[in-house]
Design a protein around this motif. Structure first.
Motif, PDB file in Angstrom:
ATOM      1  N   LEU A  59      -9.278   0.811   7.377  1.00  0.00           N
ATOM      2  CA  LEU A  59      -8.290  -0.233   7.663  1.00  0.00           C
ATOM      3  C   LEU A  59      -7.921  -0.966   6.388  1.00  0.00           C
ATOM      4  O   LEU A  59      -6.737  -1.169   6.091  1.00  0.00           O
ATOM      5  CB  LEU A  59      -8.838  -1.225   8.692  1.00  0.00           C
ATOM      6  N   GLU A  60      -8.914  -1.374   5.607  1.00  0.00           N
ATOM      7  CA  GLU A  60      -8.637  -2.109   4.378  1.00  0.00           C
ATOM      8  C   GLU A  60      -7.844  -1.259   3.393  1.00  0.00           C
ATOM      9  O   GLU A  60      -6.981  -1.783   2.662  1.00  0.00           O
ATOM     10  CB  GLU A  60      -9.948  -2.584   3.755  1.00  0.00           C
ATOM     11  N   HIS A  61      -8.109   0.040   3.360  1.00  0.00           N
ATOM     12  CA  HIS A  61      -7.340   0.920   2.480  1.00  0.00           C
ATOM     13  C   HIS A  61      -5.864   0.907   2.876  1.00  0.00           C
ATOM     14  O   HIS A  61      -4.974   0.781   2.016  1.00  0.00           O
ATOM     15  CB  HIS A  61      -7.899   2.345   2.548  1.00  0.00           C
ATOM     16  N   GLY A  62      -5.585   1.029   4.174  1.00  0.00           N
ATOM     17  CA  GLY A  62      -4.198   0.981   4.625  1.00  0.00           C
ATOM     18  C   GLY A  62      -3.551  -0.359   4.350  1.00  0.00           C
ATOM     19  O   GLY A  62      -2.380  -0.430   3.939  1.00  0.00           O
ATOM     20  N   LEU A  63      -4.296  -1.435   4.557  1.00  0.00           N
ATOM     21  CA  LEU A  63      -3.766  -2.767   4.288  1.00  0.00           C
ATOM     22  C   LEU A  63      -3.468  -2.954   2.797  1.00  0.00           C
ATOM     23  O   LEU A  63      -2.439  -3.533   2.424  1.00  0.00           O
ATOM     24  CB  LEU A  63      -4.757  -3.841   4.746  1.00  0.00           C
ATOM     25  N   GLN A  64      -4.349  -2.436   1.958  1.00  0.00           N
ATOM     26  CA  GLN A  64      -4.112  -2.539   0.518  1.00  0.00           C
ATOM     27  C   GLN A  64      -2.873  -1.770   0.100  1.00  0.00           C
ATOM     28  O   GLN A  64      -2.041  -2.269  -0.670  1.00  0.00           O
ATOM     29  CB  GLN A  64      -5.321  -1.990  -0.257  1.00  0.00           C
ATOM     30  N   ALA A  65      -2.749  -0.541   0.589  1.00  0.00           N
ATOM     31  CA  ALA A  65      -1.587   0.274   0.232  1.00  0.00           C
ATOM     32  C   ALA A  65      -0.296  -0.396   0.693  1.00  0.00           C
ATOM     33  O   ALA A  65       0.699  -0.460  -0.051  1.00  0.00           O
ATOM     34  CB  ALA A  65      -1.721   1.666   0.841  1.00  0.00           C
ATOM     35  N   ALA A  66      -0.301  -0.921   1.919  1.00  0.00           N
ATOM     36  CA  ALA A  66       0.894  -1.574   2.452  1.00  0.00           C
ATOM     37  C   ALA A  66       1.196  -2.875   1.713  1.00  0.00           C
ATOM     38  O   ALA A  66       2.364  -3.217   1.487  1.00  0.00           O
ATOM     39  CB  ALA A  66       0.714  -1.836   3.945  1.00  0.00           C
ATOM     40  N   THR A  67       0.166  -3.597   1.332  1.00  0.00           N
ATOM     41  CA  THR A  67       0.364  -4.834   0.574  1.00  0.00           C
ATOM     42  C   THR A  67       0.967  -4.526  -0.788  1.00  0.00           C
ATOM     43  O   THR A  67       1.866  -5.244  -1.265  1.00  0.00           O
ATOM     44  CB  THR A  67      -0.970  -5.588   0.413  1.00  0.00           C
ATOM     45  N   ARG A  68       0.498  -3.479  -1.425  1.00  0.00           N
ATOM     46  CA  ARG A  68       1.077  -3.080  -2.710  1.00  0.00           C
ATOM     47  C   ARG A  68       2.552  -2.705  -2.550  1.00  0.00           C
ATOM     48  O   ARG A  68       3.393  -3.067  -3.386  1.00  0.00           O
ATOM     49  CB  ARG A  68       0.278  -1.919  -3.310  1.00  0.00           C
ATOM     50  N   ALA A  69       2.856  -1.947  -1.492  1.00  0.00           N
ATOM     51  CA  ALA A  69       4.248  -1.572  -1.239  1.00  0.00           C
ATOM     52  C   ALA A  69       5.110  -2.816  -1.005  1.00  0.00           C
ATOM     53  O   ALA A  69       6.213  -2.946  -1.552  1.00  0.00           O
ATOM     54  CB  ALA A  69       4.312  -0.631  -0.037  1.00  0.00           C
ATOM     55  N   ARG A  70       4.589  -3.733  -0.207  1.00  0.00           N
ATOM     56  CA  ARG A  70       5.317  -4.980   0.070  1.00  0.00           C
ATOM     57  C   ARG A  70       5.507  -5.771  -1.217  1.00  0.00           C
ATOM     58  O   ARG A  70       6.598  -6.313  -1.474  1.00  0.00           O
ATOM     59  CB  ARG A  70       4.525  -5.785   1.104  1.00  0.00           C
ATOM     60  N   HIS A  71       4.479  -5.860  -2.039  1.00  0.00           N
ATOM     61  CA  HIS A  71       4.553  -6.609  -3.301  1.00  0.00           C
ATOM     62  C   HIS A  71       5.620  -6.022  -4.222  1.00  0.00           C
ATOM     63  O   HIS A  71       6.278  -6.759  -4.974  1.00  0.00           O
ATOM     64  CB  HIS A  71       3.194  -6.589  -3.994  1.00  0.00           C
ATOM     65  N   ASP A  72       5.806  -4.704  -4.158  1.00  0.00           N
ATOM     66  CA  ASP A  72       6.817  -4.043  -4.987  1.00  0.00           C
ATOM     67  C   ASP A  72       8.224  -4.149  -4.405  1.00  0.00           C
ATOM     68  O   ASP A  72       9.171  -3.619  -4.990  1.00  0.00           O
ATOM     69  CB  ASP A  72       6.461  -2.564  -5.168  1.00  0.00           C
TER      70      ASP A  72
END
Length: 205
Positions: A59-72
């Motif tokens: 779950l945290e891996h998916g949240l991190q990836a999505a947060t990075r995408a959102r940040h970009d």
């Protein structure tokens, strides 16, 4: 006492009547409408039942990836794909990339579904050598229009998202995006945008 749920008359599909199939169509609509919430529950379950050995949960891996995408500044398709790209891990650990792609395919841009489907092969560039496998397996797709999108997805949002100290956004912050994507008409050509390759947005420092 609750009313009994209506059911079809048949025990073999070939014996079904028009009324049977109209009933099934009626009952299917609310079930399909609940897809987003079932996916969010599956993501939440990855906080408990997860691949071991990593420093964070799936779950945290998916949240991190999505947060990075959102940040970009990535669009909704990319953010939801980053969140869900490993959702197949619990049920299809040997085929998780294609499972995730098939979940997303009716509702996101064709480019995004292709990247999710192939991210497992592209990720081999980072670890295959340690198993005696070919780290350049991705090169068989070098002429595909989505090659660079997948390479960038893996480099910027996937392989980098195993950091227990990264300030990831919570699951509930992505819920509306997931619901919007899965409320779209399935296989709408205006959503799929066949042949369109936008790539990832420029990274934000």
């Amino acid at each position: 006492m609750s009313e009994k749920q209506p059911t079809v008359s048949f025990t073999q599909m070939k014996d079904g009547t028009r009324e049977d199939y109209e009933l099934l169509d009626t009952l299917e609509k609310p079930f399909v409408a609940g897809t987003a919430d079932r996916l969010l529950r599956e993501l939440a379950a990855q906080a408990e039942e997860t691949l071991s050995g990593y420093r964070i949960t799936r779950l945290e891996h998916g949240l991190q990836a999505a947060t990075r995408a959102r940040h970009d500044g990535a669009d909704r398709d990319w953010v939801v794909a980053a969140l869900l790209h490993d959702i197949g891990d619990r049920l299809a650990p040997q085929n998780h990339d294609r499972m995730a792609a098939e979940i997303l395919r009716p509702y996101v841009r064709e480019e995004v579904a292709w990247v999710v489907e192939h991210h497992g092969i592209f990720q081999m560039a980072y670890y295959a050598l340690h198993y005696g496998w070919d780290p350049e397996e991705r090169q068989r797709f070098k002429d595909h229009p989505c090659y660079q999108s997948c390479a960038d997805f893996c480099e910027r949002w996937d392989q980098s998202s195993f950091d227990p100290d990264y300030p990831m956004d919570p699951l509930e912050s992505f819920a509306d995006d997931v619901r919007v994507v899965f409320a779209r008409k399935a296989y709408d050509p205006n959503v799929l945008q066949a042949g369109v390759v936008k790539g990832l947005p420029d990274p934000v420092a």
